[in-house]
Motif scaffolding. Structure first.
Motif, PDB file in Angstrom:
ATOM      1  N   ALA A   1       0.834  -1.303  -0.159  1.00 52.11           N
ATOM      2  CA  ALA A   1       0.036  -0.059  -0.022  1.00 52.11           C
ATOM      3  C   ALA A   1       0.773   1.291  -0.030  1.00 52.11           C
ATOM      4  O   ALA A   1       0.493   2.217  -0.740  1.00 52.11           O
ATOM      5  CB  ALA A   1      -0.882  -0.081   1.156  1.00 52.11           C
ATOM      6  N   ASN A   2       2.030   1.272   0.711  1.00 49.66           N
ATOM      7  CA  ASN A   2       2.898   2.468   0.868  1.00 49.66           C
ATOM      8  C   ASN A   2       3.384   2.639  -0.761  1.00 49.66           C
ATOM      9  O   ASN A   2       3.646   3.758  -0.964  1.00 49.66           O
ATOM     10  CB  ASN A   2       4.011   2.380   1.991  1.00 49.66           C
ATOM     11  N   LEU A   3       3.990   1.760  -1.206  1.00 46.80           N
ATOM     12  CA  LEU A   3       4.547   1.512  -2.523  1.00 46.80           C
ATOM     13  C   LEU A   3       3.574   2.036  -3.136  1.00 46.80           C
ATOM     14  O   LEU A   3       3.968   2.960  -4.430  1.00 46.80           O
ATOM     15  CB  LEU A   3       5.082   0.139  -2.884  1.00 46.80           C
ATOM     16  N   LEU A   4       2.370   1.652  -3.311  1.00 40.85           N
ATOM     17  CA  LEU A   4       1.521   2.175  -4.326  1.00 40.85           C
ATOM     18  C   LEU A   4       1.177   3.652  -4.253  1.00 40.85           C
ATOM     19  O   LEU A   4       1.067   4.555  -5.081  1.00 40.85           O
ATOM     20  CB  LEU A   4       0.097   1.288  -4.094  1.00 40.85           C
ATOM     21  N   VAL A   5       1.042   4.213  -2.989  1.00 39.78           N
ATOM     22  CA  VAL A   5       0.796   5.603  -2.861  1.00 39.78           C
ATOM     23  C   VAL A   5       2.213   6.292  -3.142  1.00 39.78           C
ATOM     24  O   VAL A   5       1.778   7.326  -3.703  1.00 39.78           O
ATOM     25  CB  VAL A   5       0.645   5.805  -1.015  1.00 39.78           C
ATOM     26  N   VAL A   6       3.309   5.975  -2.881  1.00 41.55           N
ATOM     27  CA  VAL A   6       4.463   6.784  -3.203  1.00 41.55           C
ATOM     28  C   VAL A   6       4.443   6.808  -4.546  1.00 41.55           C
ATOM     29  O   VAL A   6       4.907   7.811  -5.125  1.00 41.55           O
ATOM     30  CB  VAL A   6       5.589   6.144  -2.495  1.00 41.55           C
TER      31      VAL A   6
END
Length: 116
Positions: A7-12
């Motif tokens: 999820a963090n990778l997707l947001v960034v």
């Protein structure tokens, strides 16, 4: 744990992509303004939207080539008022543009200028 990292990778990643898109758009606008493309396109759209051919203007107002200016003004007033009361704004603007076009034509005729 893996879902949180994903999820963090997707947001960034989406933030980086959005910033790149905005930067590319700004650069495209800068390039267009340097070459004058944007200004030229806007001018041609403005000219094209406001001009009407004499034949179309006569057809909109329902007058012949031999109609007098008074007859044209009378037709304009009648049609403009009808569309103002219970007609459409589009038709009202077409009637107005037709009168503007014929004003130019009759103004040139009065000055003795003809298009060849």
């Amino acid at each position: 744990m893996a879902a949180k990292i994903l999820a963090n990778l997707l947001v960034v990643g989406s933030g980086v992509l959005a910033r790149a898109f905005v930067q590319a758009y700004r650069q495209a606008l800068t390039n267009a303004s340097k070459t004058g493309v944007a200004h030229e396109a806007a001018q041609s759209i403005r000219r094209a939207s406001k001009t009407m051919a004499e034949g179309e203007a006569r057809q909109v107002l329902g007058v012949t080539e031999h109609a007098s200016w008074e007859e044209i003004v009378q037709r304009y007033d009648t049609m403009f008022e009808r569309n103002a009361k219970n007609g459409s704004f589009y038709l009202q603007s077409k009637v107005h543009r037709a009168k503007e076009c014929l004003e130019d034509v009759y103004g040139k005729k009065a000055e003795g200028i003809t298009d060849a």
